[in-house]
Motif scaffolding. Structure first.
Motif, mmCIF file in Angstrom:
data_model
loop_
_atom_site.group_PDB
_atom_site.id
_atom_site.type_symbol
_atom_site.label_atom_id
_atom_site.label_comp_id
_atom_site.label_asym_id
_atom_site.label_seq_id
_atom_site.Cartn_x
_atom_site.Cartn_y
_atom_site.Cartn_z
ATOM 1 N N SER A 105 13.223 36.450 10.169
ATOM 2 C CA SER A 105 12.385 36.348 11.343
ATOM 3 C C SER A 105 11.573 35.065 11.263
ATOM 4 O O SER A 105 11.688 34.321 10.292
ATOM 5 C CB SER A 105 11.454 37.565 11.425
ATOM 6 N N THR A 106 10.736 34.827 12.246
ATOM 7 C CA THR A 106 9.879 33.648 12.206
ATOM 8 C C THR A 106 8.494 34.052 11.717
ATOM 9 O O THR A 106 8.172 35.236 11.663
ATOM 10 C CB THR A 106 9.747 33.009 13.601
ATOM 11 N N GLY A 107 7.680 33.080 11.367
ATOM 12 C CA GLY A 107 6.319 33.343 10.905
ATOM 13 C C GLY A 107 6.314 34.164 9.639
ATOM 14 O O GLY A 107 7.220 34.070 8.813
ATOM 15 N N ARG B 260 10.399 30.953 2.754
ATOM 16 C CA ARG B 260 11.856 30.850 2.894
ATOM 17 C C ARG B 260 12.235 29.919 4.044
ATOM 18 O O ARG B 260 11.698 30.024 5.141
ATOM 19 C CB ARG B 260 12.444 32.239 3.164
ATOM 20 N N CYS B 261 13.167 29.039 3.754
ATOM 21 C CA CYS B 261 13.722 28.194 4.811
ATOM 22 C C CYS B 261 15.145 28.688 5.042
ATOM 23 O O CYS B 261 16.072 28.329 4.313
ATOM 24 C CB CYS B 261 13.707 26.730 4.390
ATOM 25 N N LEU B 262 15.287 29.537 6.037
ATOM 26 C CA LEU B 262 16.539 30.253 6.242
ATOM 27 C C LEU B 262 17.750 29.314 6.344
ATOM 28 O O LEU B 262 17.730 28.350 7.097
ATOM 29 C CB LEU B 262 16.425 31.102 7.519
ATOM 30 N N ASN B 263 18.765 29.630 5.545
ATOM 31 C CA ASN B 263 20.043 28.899 5.551
ATOM 32 C C ASN B 263 19.928 27.425 5.176
ATOM 33 O O ASN B 263 20.818 26.642 5.475
ATOM 34 C CB ASN B 263 20.733 29.010 6.922
ATOM 35 N N TYR B 264 18.835 27.069 4.529
ATOM 36 C CA TYR B 264 18.658 25.663 4.168
ATOM 37 C C TYR B 264 19.809 25.170 3.305
ATOM 38 O O TYR B 264 20.274 24.048 3.438
ATOM 39 C CB TYR B 264 17.327 25.468 3.423
ATOM 40 N N LYS C 21 -0.844 28.691 1.529
ATOM 41 C CA LYS C 21 -2.090 29.241 2.079
ATOM 42 C C LYS C 21 -1.832 30.091 3.321
ATOM 43 O O LYS C 21 -2.613 30.957 3.671
ATOM 44 C CB LYS C 21 -3.061 28.102 2.410
ATOM 45 N N GLU C 22 -0.733 29.798 4.010
ATOM 46 C CA GLU C 22 -0.402 30.551 5.222
ATOM 47 C C GLU C 22 0.401 31.813 4.917
ATOM 48 O O GLU C 22 0.571 32.672 5.771
ATOM 49 C CB GLU C 22 0.412 29.669 6.179
ATOM 50 N N ALA C 23 0.938 31.869 3.698
ATOM 51 C CA ALA C 23 1.772 33.024 3.337
ATOM 52 C C ALA C 23 0.897 34.196 2.910
ATOM 53 O O ALA C 23 -0.165 34.005 2.335
ATOM 54 C CB ALA C 23 2.715 32.640 2.216
ATOM 55 N N VAL D 134 7.291 37.554 3.784
ATOM 56 C CA VAL D 134 7.910 36.243 3.589
ATOM 57 C C VAL D 134 7.424 35.328 4.697
ATOM 58 O O VAL D 134 7.349 35.738 5.852
ATOM 59 C CB VAL D 134 9.454 36.343 3.649
ATOM 60 N N LEU D 135 7.092 34.103 4.365
ATOM 61 C CA LEU D 135 6.734 33.123 5.384
ATOM 62 C C LEU D 135 7.922 32.209 5.639
ATOM 63 O O LEU D 135 8.443 31.592 4.710
ATOM 64 C CB LEU D 135 5.526 32.290 4.928
ATOM 65 N N SER D 136 8.376 32.140 6.878
ATOM 66 C CA SER D 136 9.491 31.226 7.154
ATOM 67 C C SER D 136 8.982 29.808 7.324
ATOM 68 O O SER D 136 7.923 29.571 7.906
ATOM 69 C CB SER D 136 10.282 31.607 8.400
ATOM 70 N N ALA D 137 9.772 28.875 6.810
ATOM 71 C CA ALA D 137 9.408 27.466 6.893
ATOM 72 C C ALA D 137 10.498 26.698 7.609
ATOM 73 O O ALA D 137 11.654 27.116 7.634
ATOM 74 C CB ALA D 137 9.219 26.897 5.497
ATOM 75 N N GLY D 138 10.141 25.572 8.183
ATOM 76 C CA GLY D 138 11.104 24.730 8.883
ATOM 77 C C GLY D 138 11.864 23.832 7.922
ATOM 78 O O GLY D 138 11.441 23.616 6.788
ATOM 79 N N ASN D 139 12.981 23.309 8.401
ATOM 80 C CA ASN D 139 13.806 22.409 7.598
ATOM 81 C C ASN D 139 13.038 21.181 7.108
ATOM 82 O O ASN D 139 13.248 20.720 5.990
ATOM 83 C CB ASN D 139 15.006 21.931 8.413
ATOM 84 N N ASP D 140 12.165 20.659 7.963
ATOM 85 C CA ASP D 140 11.442 19.441 7.599
ATOM 86 C C ASP D 140 10.607 19.634 6.335
ATOM 87 O O ASP D 140 10.524 18.756 5.487
ATOM 88 C CB ASP D 140 10.567 18.972 8.768
ATOM 89 N N VAL D 141 10.011 20.831 6.210
ATOM 90 C CA VAL D 141 9.180 21.119 5.045
ATOM 91 C C VAL D 141 10.020 21.130 3.762
ATOM 92 O O VAL D 141 9.629 20.570 2.742
ATOM 93 C CB VAL D 141 8.474 22.485 5.193
ATOM 94 N N PHE D 142 11.189 21.736 3.850
ATOM 95 C CA PHE D 142 12.048 21.796 2.663
ATOM 96 C C PHE D 142 12.706 20.445 2.365
ATOM 97 O O PHE D 142 12.901 20.086 1.208
ATOM 98 C CB PHE D 142 13.085 22.922 2.801
ATOM 99 N N ASP D 143 13.030 19.697 3.416
ATOM 100 C CA ASP D 143 13.541 18.333 3.209
ATOM 101 C C ASP D 143 12.548 17.538 2.372
ATOM 102 O O ASP D 143 12.911 16.871 1.405
ATOM 103 C CB ASP D 143 13.718 17.615 4.563
ATOM 104 N N GLU D 144 11.300 17.616 2.781
ATOM 105 C CA GLU D 144 10.238 16.881 2.106
ATOM 106 C C GLU D 144 10.060 17.381 0.668
ATOM 107 O O GLU D 144 9.896 16.599 -0.263
ATOM 108 C CB GLU D 144 8.928 17.025 2.911
#
Ligand code: ZN
Ligand code: ZN
Length: 345
Positions: free
Chosen positions: A111-113, A186-190, A241-243, A254-264
């Motif tokens: 899910s998101t968030g 978690r960054c789903l399917n990263y 801090k958001e999780a 679980v807190l979902s994260a965007g691809n950009d965060v995991f790329d970085e």
């Protein structure tokens, strides 16, 4: 035969234990996403070296661009650094296997968030404790938890895996178990599109931190341990801090994260590794200098030339940063400089 690291009772007779459970490993480094138990191909980042590792059934033609020509012997000898022998007994391997299969089911939920991955807080809690414990308890990785924390996790896993009355078990242990907490991002399917790795730094102690494929995990074993400053971990500490914080009684969120965060995060992880590697090269150079000259350290300029020689190596990635390649670059470079030049002649 060594004794099982988990129960401390039986012989550690189990061969091929996965430090990272197979369902996480598969996503991390299976070739072309094909299913199968021995299809691992990846790079281990630790101790200043990048070492290619691969499972035994990876097709040689798939390996050639990464490792160059491999001999039969190399193929047989090389195994994933994340698969070990003589760590657990068969019974404990099975206990952890059951835990993994149960937890693997929760991955389907997305899910998101902030979302709840499972109502079984206790199961999820034991699972992530077991991951940190296993990475620490083996000496194939350059990663170590605080000795007391490692002991603490072992006790909790050993007793906790068999507990039938969980409320009674947690009540018996009290703060020993309820004080432990973790955050999960978690960054789903990263890892479907990106090369993923397992990354831990020994500097991250409050909390412990791990980047593992599409997950980032922060674990607090001893809530009384404090750090004056926030310990950074690939920029993911901001997201932490958001999780929501999980315990054995409250979770799993679980807190979902965007691809950009995991790329970085992965980009920073690679930088960290280059630093680690450079430090190792420098230490070896100084040791070599001592051997040649008797005292002092190698000059910075020559070290720089060595780093350039390593980077210029046009060999396949999997062999470019091995100890052998490093030694070649060092020897090739220093024969051009005094005092090594005249000593060599
Ligand atoms: Zn055992
Ligand atoms: Zn495997």
């Amino acid at each position: 035969m060594p004794i099982c690291a988990l129960c401390h009772k039986n012989d550690a007779d189990k061969k091929g234990s996965h430090l990272i459970p197979h369902f996480l490993m598969k996503k991390i480094d299976n070739v072309d996403g094909r299913p199968g138990r021995e299809l691992e191909l990846g790079f281990e980042l630790s101790g200043g070296y990048v070492t290619g590792y691969f499972g035994s059934s990876v097709l040689p033609e798939r390996l050639a661009p990464v490792f160059g020509e491999l001999t039969e012997e190399e193929l047989e000898k090389s195994r994933s650094k994340l698969i070990v022998d003589d760590l657990l007994c068969t019974a404990c391997e099975m206990r952890l296997g059951n835990l993994e299969s149960a937890y693997a089911q929760t991955l389907k939920k997305t899910s998101t968030g902030n979302y709840t991955s499972t109502e079984d807080s206790y199961l999820a809690f034991l699972f992530w404790c077991s991951i940190f414990w296993r990475m620490s308890v083996t000496d194939t990785k350059a990663y170590k938890l605080d000795e007391t924390d490692e002991y603490h996790l072992r006790i909790i896993l050993d007793g906790g895996l068999d507990a039938t009355d969980i409320p009674a078990y947690t009540e018996k242990l009290g703060k020993e178990i309820t004080g432990i907490s973790y955050e999960l991002i978690r960054c789903l399917n990263y890892t479907n599109k990106n090369t993923a790795k397992v990354l831990m730094k020994n500097e991250n102690t409050v909390p412990y931190a791990m980047l593992i494929g599409e997950f980032a995990v922060f674990l607090t074993v001893d809530p009384n341990k404090k750090s004056e400053e926030v310990q950074t971990f690939l920029g993911l500490e901001k997201l932490r801090k958001e999780a929501k914080t999980n315990t054995c009684q409250q979770g799993e969120s679980v807190l979902s994260a965007g691809n950009d965060v995991f790329d970085e995060a992965y980009r920073e992880g690679a930088e960290f590794w280059v630093e680690d590697f450079t430090k190792t090269v420098s230490e070896i150079c100084d040791a070599l200098h001592k051997k040649f000259v008797g005292a002092g350290a190698m000059g910075g300029e020559i070290k720089k030339k060595i780093m350039v020689a390593i980077a210029d190596n046009e060999g396949p990635m999997g062999r470019r940063y091995t100890p052998e390649a490093m030694h070649d670059a060092i020897m090739k470079t220093i024969v051009n400089y005094e005092p090594y030049k005249s000593m060599h002649d």
